[in-house]
Design a protein around this motif. Sequence first.
Motif, mmCIF file in Angstrom:
data_model
loop_
_atom_site.group_PDB
_atom_site.id
_atom_site.type_symbol
_atom_site.label_atom_id
_atom_site.label_comp_id
_atom_site.label_asym_id
_atom_site.label_seq_id
_atom_site.Cartn_x
_atom_site.Cartn_y
_atom_site.Cartn_z
ATOM 1 N N PHE A 49 33.432 8.414 3.759
ATOM 2 C CA PHE A 49 32.520 8.255 4.887
ATOM 3 C C PHE A 49 32.685 6.868 5.502
ATOM 4 O O PHE A 49 32.695 6.720 6.730
ATOM 5 C CB PHE A 49 31.082 8.463 4.411
ATOM 6 N N MET A 50 32.817 5.855 4.671
ATOM 7 C CA MET A 50 32.995 4.488 5.155
ATOM 8 C C MET A 50 34.277 4.347 5.969
ATOM 9 O O MET A 50 34.281 3.734 7.048
ATOM 10 C CB MET A 50 33.021 3.520 3.977
ATOM 11 N N GLY A 215 31.509 10.636 9.411
ATOM 12 C CA GLY A 215 30.926 9.325 9.620
ATOM 13 C C GLY A 215 31.061 8.893 11.070
ATOM 14 O O GLY A 215 31.604 9.604 11.911
ATOM 15 N N GLY A 216 30.559 7.693 11.368
ATOM 16 C CA GLY A 216 30.704 7.123 12.698
ATOM 17 C C GLY A 216 29.477 7.301 13.575
ATOM 18 O O GLY A 216 28.632 8.182 13.355
ATOM 19 N N SER A 251 20.568 10.405 6.686
ATOM 20 C CA SER A 251 20.539 9.420 5.602
ATOM 21 C C SER A 251 21.880 8.721 5.355
ATOM 22 O O SER A 251 21.886 7.499 5.142
ATOM 23 C CB SER A 251 20.019 10.061 4.312
ATOM 24 N N PRO A 252 23.049 9.395 5.401
ATOM 25 C CA PRO A 252 24.293 8.647 5.232
ATOM 26 C C PRO A 252 24.512 7.634 6.362
ATOM 27 O O PRO A 252 25.054 6.542 6.136
ATOM 28 C CB PRO A 252 25.380 9.729 5.238
ATOM 29 N N HIS A 253 24.093 7.994 7.568
ATOM 30 C CA HIS A 253 24.269 7.092 8.708
ATOM 31 C C HIS A 253 23.341 5.894 8.615
ATOM 32 O O HIS A 253 23.717 4.773 9.002
ATOM 33 C CB HIS A 253 24.046 7.859 10.004
ATOM 34 N N LEU A 254 22.143 6.091 8.099
ATOM 35 C CA LEU A 254 21.238 4.965 7.899
ATOM 36 C C LEU A 254 21.732 4.082 6.759
ATOM 37 O O LEU A 254 21.615 2.854 6.819
ATOM 38 C CB LEU A 254 19.827 5.471 7.609
ATOM 39 N N VAL A 400 26.690 10.709 -0.956
ATOM 40 C CA VAL A 400 27.272 9.949 0.139
ATOM 41 C C VAL A 400 26.247 8.989 0.725
ATOM 42 O O VAL A 400 26.598 7.951 1.282
ATOM 43 C CB VAL A 400 27.833 10.890 1.230
ATOM 44 N N ASP A 401 24.966 9.308 0.576
ATOM 45 C CA ASP A 401 23.924 8.462 1.153
ATOM 46 C C ASP A 401 23.265 7.563 0.115
ATOM 47 O O ASP A 401 22.160 7.052 0.346
ATOM 48 C CB ASP A 401 22.863 9.309 1.861
ATOM 49 N N HIS A 402 23.921 7.341 -1.024
ATOM 50 C CA HIS A 402 23.301 6.511 -2.061
ATOM 51 C C HIS A 402 22.887 5.158 -1.495
ATOM 52 O O HIS A 402 23.684 4.427 -0.912
ATOM 53 C CB HIS A 402 24.246 6.277 -3.234
#
Length: 505
Positions: A49-50, A215-216, A251-254, A400-402
């Motif tokens: 994701f990063m 991502g993005g 949540s992953p984006h935040l 992924v959103d850890h």
Amino acid sequence: MPIFWHRRDLRASDNRGLAAAADDADGVVPAFVFDPDVLEHGSDARVRFMLDSLAELQESYRERGSDLVLTRGDPAEVLPALAAGVDAGTVHWNADYSGLAQDRDDRVEAALDGAGIDTETHHDAVLHEPGTIRTNAGEPYSVYTYFWKKWRDREKPEPFEAPDGTNLADASALATDALADSFAGAFDLDDALRAELPSIEQLGFEKPDADVQDGGTAAARDRLDAFCESAIFEYEEQREYPAKDGSSRLSPHLRFGTIGLREVYEATEAAMAEAERRDEAVRGADGDDELGPAQESVRTFQSQLAWREFYTQVLYFNPEIVTANYKSYEAPIDWRNDDDELAAWKAGETGYPIVDAGMRQLREEAWMHNRVRMIVASFLTKDLLWDWRAGYDHFRDRLVDHDTANDNGGWQWAASTGTDAQPYFRIFNPVTQGERYDPDAEYIREYVPELRGLDAAEIHGWVEKSDAERAELDVDYPDPIVDHGERRERALAMYKRARGEDPDE
């Protein structure tokens, strides 16, 4: 020519630190450091994701005539060398609030100060920085409800504009050859300065088996727009049901900061105005002053943003809780910690359908619905009597959103060891949780294919059936590994002993 150091803010828009750096000079140098200490705590899903997010960010800078400088190594060594290479007088970054992040930033600040380079830290990942919302006695809040009441009434900052090409360093000044000499001998790493993103394998990870969402910033905005068009108006009712598309999945984006919180909050305020119109259409303009159902739903989503900031503040003032209980008991909790049961929980093979569906969703998507996160966490700590830290570690490896603050807060809430946690005697019954929040067993069937041939009553009744009745159904799905009623009593006794109470009373 200042440097802006990207970390958990992989975007150019609504970025407080980047905007401040752009105001200070004619050309900002955007940089990202692949820090081995950070990567050590990474996972395949999060790194994927990063990298997706970094690729989009790099392209956005290139479209503006600039570029994203990519380096590897200890930031305390890399950033002074980069500053020397571009003759930077200041390095800007946005604050991170975990203890490890603060220790790293202190080291970087000391190294840059030693090199005669100024630093500026900005609060970007929260709408209200830790410590600005306190009790009337001046203490940080440990109870969410009171924190939320002050949080919601505080004026929120407006989004920040993305810098245009005139505020960014020209790409020609950031060519690898122009900077290579500055890194010579600065640290012992091959290929320390990269013009292109490394592959996930070059960073020591593998392509994840899970179907990780994109991502993005573009993907984040698509999700936010879609959510605010419809689901946000039914969020209060629909968010608890994992079979429904009721959550934002932002949540992953935040977590990676691919979208700014100010932008998200502004979108929810626009949704609140639309919600008011919808509610008035139903009850009439002369209705009472109470929020209508659509407005309540938007407010509930906003409260989830506040929960993130509450847990961030708790971690900021109590960095030790990453590995220590927030709540003190008179004696250590006597966790049972059976390795076979932990392995069954991780594999989604406990014989409790809603628990197994959640753990398999985690494996398949690197994400899990929030209600189900609470169910599986309660099951691990209260049914399997496992130390919450084992569950936290597994989520850190898989999600992924850890997010350290949010995940730690959630796990300690479930284990009754955290701030404002559920009482120790509140123990979720996984069967009734499944019946209540997945009544038609749609979610369970999606992730536990062995049970797709059964009707909802048979699925939810799996645990209560006898061995013979389960065998008669002829499905390749495990029997329950524990008896919930028995384990509930053992959990209550375990916590009572830790509280210094007689477990038999």
